[in-house]
Design a protein around this motif. Sequence first.
Motif, PDB file in Angstrom:
ATOM      1  N   GLU A 557       0.805  -1.098  -0.069  1.00 31.46           N
ATOM      2  CA  GLU A 557      -0.124   0.159  -0.103  1.00 31.46           C
ATOM      3  C   GLU A 557       0.819   1.177  -0.090  1.00 31.46           C
ATOM      4  O   GLU A 557       1.970   1.470   0.767  1.00 31.46           O
ATOM      5  CB  GLU A 557      -1.016   0.048   1.370  1.00 31.46           C
ATOM      6  CG  GLU A 557      -1.984  -1.030   1.198  1.00 31.46           C
ATOM      7  CD  GLU A 557      -3.049  -0.782   2.176  1.00 31.46           C
ATOM      8  OE1 GLU A 557      -2.989   0.334   2.878  1.00 31.46           O
ATOM      9  OE2 GLU A 557      -3.920  -1.438   2.167  1.00 31.46           O
ATOM     10  N   PRO A 558       0.551   2.326  -0.747  1.00 35.18           N
ATOM     11  CA  PRO A 558      -0.317   2.251  -1.887  1.00 35.18           C
ATOM     12  C   PRO A 558       0.062   1.714  -3.051  1.00 35.18           C
ATOM     13  O   PRO A 558       1.261   1.434  -3.238  1.00 35.18           O
ATOM     14  CB  PRO A 558      -0.693   3.928  -1.980  1.00 35.18           C
ATOM     15  CG  PRO A 558       0.654   4.430  -1.516  1.00 35.18           C
ATOM     16  CD  PRO A 558       1.053   3.574  -0.464  1.00 35.18           C
ATOM     17  N   ARG A 568      -1.122   6.134  -5.898  1.00 33.67           N
ATOM     18  CA  ARG A 568       0.073   6.298  -5.410  1.00 33.67           C
ATOM     19  C   ARG A 568       0.857   7.320  -6.253  1.00 33.67           C
ATOM     20  O   ARG A 568       1.640   8.297  -5.706  1.00 33.67           O
ATOM     21  CB  ARG A 568       0.619   4.900  -5.774  1.00 33.67           C
ATOM     22  CG  ARG A 568       2.141   4.766  -5.066  1.00 33.67           C
ATOM     23  CD  ARG A 568       3.022   3.741  -5.445  1.00 33.67           C
ATOM     24  NE  ARG A 568       4.516   3.577  -4.906  1.00 33.67           N
ATOM     25  CZ  ARG A 568       4.692   3.262  -3.508  1.00 33.67           C
ATOM     26  NH1 ARG A 568       3.961   2.677  -2.801  1.00 33.67           N
ATOM     27  NH2 ARG A 568       6.030   3.453  -3.456  1.00 33.67           N
ATOM     28  N   LEU A 571      -0.331  10.589  -5.090  1.00 33.01           N
ATOM     29  CA  LEU A 571      -0.035  10.853  -3.615  1.00 33.01           C
ATOM     30  C   LEU A 571       1.352  11.246  -3.567  1.00 33.01           C
ATOM     31  O   LEU A 571       1.852  12.113  -2.739  1.00 33.01           O
ATOM     32  CB  LEU A 571      -0.270   9.718  -2.765  1.00 33.01           C
ATOM     33  CG  LEU A 571      -1.516   9.618  -2.181  1.00 33.01           C
ATOM     34  CD1 LEU A 571      -1.867   8.178  -1.828  1.00 33.01           C
ATOM     35  CD2 LEU A 571      -2.101  10.658  -1.133  1.00 33.01           C
ATOM     36  N   GLU A 586      -5.424  13.820   1.475  1.00 35.40           N
ATOM     37  CA  GLU A 586      -4.471  12.660   1.567  1.00 35.40           C
ATOM     38  C   GLU A 586      -4.819  11.423   2.186  1.00 35.40           C
ATOM     39  O   GLU A 586      -4.848  10.385   1.888  1.00 35.40           O
ATOM     40  CB  GLU A 586      -3.162  13.502   2.309  1.00 35.40           C
ATOM     41  CG  GLU A 586      -1.872  12.361   2.080  1.00 35.40           C
ATOM     42  CD  GLU A 586      -0.734  12.979   2.853  1.00 35.40           C
ATOM     43  OE1 GLU A 586      -0.121  14.119   2.312  1.00 35.40           O
ATOM     44  OE2 GLU A 586      -0.243  12.332   4.046  1.00 35.40           O
ATOM     45  N   TYR A 590      -5.326   7.616   0.596  1.00 36.87           N
ATOM     46  CA  TYR A 590      -4.815   6.425   1.129  1.00 36.87           C
ATOM     47  C   TYR A 590      -5.889   5.517   1.373  1.00 36.87           C
ATOM     48  O   TYR A 590      -5.881   4.089   1.222  1.00 36.87           O
ATOM     49  CB  TYR A 590      -4.141   6.604   2.511  1.00 36.87           C
ATOM     50  CG  TYR A 590      -2.672   7.083   2.128  1.00 36.87           C
ATOM     51  CD1 TYR A 590      -1.416   6.295   1.379  1.00 36.87           C
ATOM     52  CD2 TYR A 590      -2.221   8.306   2.240  1.00 36.87           C
ATOM     53  CE1 TYR A 590      -0.388   6.609   0.960  1.00 36.87           C
ATOM     54  CE2 TYR A 590      -0.958   9.033   1.954  1.00 36.87           C
ATOM     55  CZ  TYR A 590       0.060   8.069   1.427  1.00 36.87           C
ATOM     56  OH  TYR A 590       1.346   8.400   0.973  1.00 36.87           O
ATOM     57  N   ASP A 593      -7.408   3.864  -1.420  1.00 41.58           N
ATOM     58  CA  ASP A 593      -6.615   2.784  -2.256  1.00 41.58           C
ATOM     59  C   ASP A 593      -6.716   1.671  -1.392  1.00 41.58           C
ATOM     60  O   ASP A 593      -6.875   0.660  -1.744  1.00 41.58           O
ATOM     61  CB  ASP A 593      -5.112   3.378  -2.140  1.00 41.58           C
ATOM     62  CG  ASP A 593      -4.235   2.178  -2.150  1.00 41.58           C
ATOM     63  OD1 ASP A 593      -3.880   1.741  -3.178  1.00 41.58           O
ATOM     64  OD2 ASP A 593      -3.585   1.612  -1.354  1.00 41.58           O
ATOM     65  N   ARG A 594      -6.877   1.564  -0.155  1.00 39.41           N
ATOM     66  CA  ARG A 594      -6.840   0.744   0.820  1.00 39.41           C
ATOM     67  C   ARG A 594      -8.364  -0.165   0.534  1.00 39.41           C
ATOM     68  O   ARG A 594      -8.227  -1.254   0.692  1.00 39.41           O
ATOM     69  CB  ARG A 594      -6.847   1.147   2.354  1.00 39.41           C
ATOM     70  CG  ARG A 594      -6.625  -0.046   3.386  1.00 39.41           C
ATOM     71  CD  ARG A 594      -6.187   0.474   4.652  1.00 39.41           C
ATOM     72  NE  ARG A 594      -4.838   1.055   4.561  1.00 39.41           N
ATOM     73  CZ  ARG A 594      -4.598   2.253   4.980  1.00 39.41           C
ATOM     74  NH1 ARG A 594      -5.498   3.099   5.665  1.00 39.41           N
ATOM     75  NH2 ARG A 594      -3.636   2.568   4.747  1.00 39.41           N
ATOM     76  N   SER A 621      -1.142   4.816   7.952  1.00 37.78           N
ATOM     77  CA  SER A 621      -2.240   5.980   7.892  1.00 37.78           C
ATOM     78  C   SER A 621      -2.176   6.552   9.233  1.00 37.78           C
ATOM     79  O   SER A 621      -2.413   7.721   9.492  1.00 37.78           O
ATOM     80  CB  SER A 621      -3.772   5.592   7.528  1.00 37.78           C
ATOM     81  OG  SER A 621      -3.541   5.513   6.214  1.00 37.78           O
TER      82      SER A 621
END
Length: 761
Positions: A557-558, A568, A571, A586, A590, A593-594, A621
């Motif tokens: 991740e990411p 990614r 970011l 931000e 994240y 993405d998760r 995170s």
Amino acid sequence: MGSHPDGVVRGGGALISTENPAGSGQQQTASPASPESGTAGRTKPSASSQVDLSGVAELKAIVRIRPFRRLWAVLGLSSLGDWLGLLATSTFAAGHVSGSAAKGAAFGTVIAVRLLPALVLGPLAGVFADRFDRRYTMVVCDLIRFVFFASIPAASLVTHDPKLIVGWAAIATFVIETVAMLWVPAKEASVPNLLPRARLEAANQLTLATTYGITPVAAGLVLAGLNSGLASLYRQIGHTWIEPTNAALYFNALTFLATALTVLLGIPEISGRSARQDGQRKPGMFREFLDGWAFVGKTPLIRGLVLGIFGAFAGGGVVVGSGQTYAKSLGGGDSTFFILFAMLFIGLGIGIVLGPRLVGGLSRRRMFGVSIVLAAGSVTILALAPHLTVAVVGTLLVGVGAGMAFLSGTTLLGSEVDDEVRGRAFAVVQTGTRVVLMLTISLSGFVVGAGGSRLLALPGIAIPISTTRLLLGVAGVFGVVAGLAALRQMDDKPGVPLLADLLGSLRGRPLSPAEPAPRRGLFVVFEGGEGAGKSTQVQRLAQSLHAQGRDVLVTREPGATEVGERIRNLLLHEAPASSALTPRAEALLYAADRAHHVAAVIRPALARGEVVISDRYVDSSLAYQGAGRTLPVDEVSWLSSWATGGLKPDLTVLLDVEPQVGLARAGARSATADRIESESEAFHERVRYAFLDLAAAESGRYLVLDASRPPEEIAAVVAERVAELLPPQPRTSGLAEVADATERLTSSTSDSVETVKEQAT
Ligand SMILES: Nc1ncnc2c1ncn2[C@@H]1O[C@H](COP(=O)(O)OP(=O)(O)OP(=O)(O)O)[C@@H](O)[C@H]1O
Ligand SMILES: Cc1cn([C@H]2C[C@H](O)[C@@H](COP(=O)(O)O)O2)c(=O)[nH]c1=O
């Protein structure tokens, strides 16, 4: 119990609705397209999809639903009739005999006769509500109540013998109460079919406030008005039908005629259940009766509800039964008793009206258990209260807890019990609560009367022990145990800590339950600051497990998915500076993405039984966006738990390294620093300590290693710990030895790390 239509699961004889929000299994004959005609039965707005309205707007929304509005009016009238009937029949019977003993006996007889049908007929009442058309059941019951209420004053037109008149009043009251036992479960079971499920709680708030708040007061006012308005007229004219108590009984009879007509002509939506049963052979009434009790006994939710409700009523009964002696133990008299009694009812009102707002999004099953514990815990406060002020607060809290429990219990019965069996479930509760209340009030009155106060003589000290307080203490502890048992039986968020969930809900952020998923594999996560050596160790572990013949999925991740890769880049590389991306944005990126990563990659692999090794996960995170960017950590945690559906790693390996060392390693690996690597030293310090704090808070699930040690040493410790978590692997061939040897020869360059990452993506 007949068929089980879609949306109904059977388990241990249980029938619990899972899908249809407005009472599953119900096949509405009306076609309610607009709110005016009722939204029941067809639309599927779940609790979560329903717009969350403010209190008044919510009430407006439910009274806009025509069938419910009419049923509410019927309930108001009928409840007015009940209260008037209770007051008027009691004074009517007492008014026809002379002497205080005879008056007392007449009053007591009528009250006893009102309670008797609950014992005799209560258990059977639910079978009627489930077997026959509920609308006609209600109409017939109301017509019978109309005739019998009118017959009580009319009897004095036929005979002047007080014994016959009081005797007939008792018989009529018995009949009236008997049909009321049939009417109530039919009505209760119908309400959920007239509303979207998400509105059921507000509807219950309205009906409970009407039954226990508005109508008793209105009945008192009507009776007082009739007394003062008609008394002098009666003295002048002398017609028995305008004698105030007689007039109250005639008026009362008319309320039941009005409700019968309203239900018959105005709420056809209550019918319609018979359509489903056409063509099916109904089981006999006795079979249905047994099925109903079996359902209550075998279904954890209903068992928990019944246990909790009975426990709450037993506690209430003990408080009422021992109230007068308790008031004396506080040094007070009748007025203290009345203050406490009033507090109990004020608390009940607060619990019913404000309870749902107070606990916010807490699941209603948990709200129910917690309310019982609150009510019972407050009873123990009463047992220990040294002063009236403490007793007043304790009594208020008993009421609040009981009110919340009553509301959530009724709502759960209405929303989670299938229509087919709902009448019987309500009947069990109706009968049981009456019996429990009667028994506990009379028993506790008897016990405190006989017990008095004793001195416990210990060497050098004598402690006064009052039976009342002892009884309250025992009742309180019993209630807390019943509440906890109810919570265990019916918890819908196992694994989500209750206290954290409750505190989150009070603040407005309940925790999500973990998503149920078949999970056979092992989930290992590597965490740590920049350049700590995570990728190196991920690859080493993967190779070692591969060599043992295990199925391994390496991920990160990411950026583990196509969408994640784009996130990614956004970011770490595309946004030129921190100012170009705000901390919340931000954190959300994240989390996005998760969410996709967990659903598309991790859960499927775990379901296949693979070992999933992830380079970073939720803790990153919490450390980077929480501690690093100084966003509230609990908010970031909530966001992640929502994104992951509560999926936690089995093991998190934290590679701890000083930021300067790690950043130097990362710098040596690549010439340009990304957006986060470019952050200040203080930022990376905060990140490091946040990781260490997280590991300390849940040490059993973490392996914290000094990342300045040589890579192979770290790898050996990790492999050993992971081996403890895996089932033994049968060795299949010599190939495994070859793989082991290959693994020993493999170098730990970052190139090979990238290869594994590429395989994963
Ligand atoms: N224990 C170690 N001791 C010394 N150097 C190491 C150790 N582990 C890894 N390295 C080296 O440090 C550099 C960074 O390692 P790696 O890429 O594994 O770290 P990382 O934690 O994944 O970094 P990032 O979070 O920045 O992706 C690599 O060049 C690697 O060879
Ligand atoms: C998952 C996650 C990551 N980060 C940061 C941490 C790193 O600086 C990068 C990821 O790059 P790496 O090659 O894996 O080190 O993103 C973050 O801030 N928050 C997160 O949730």
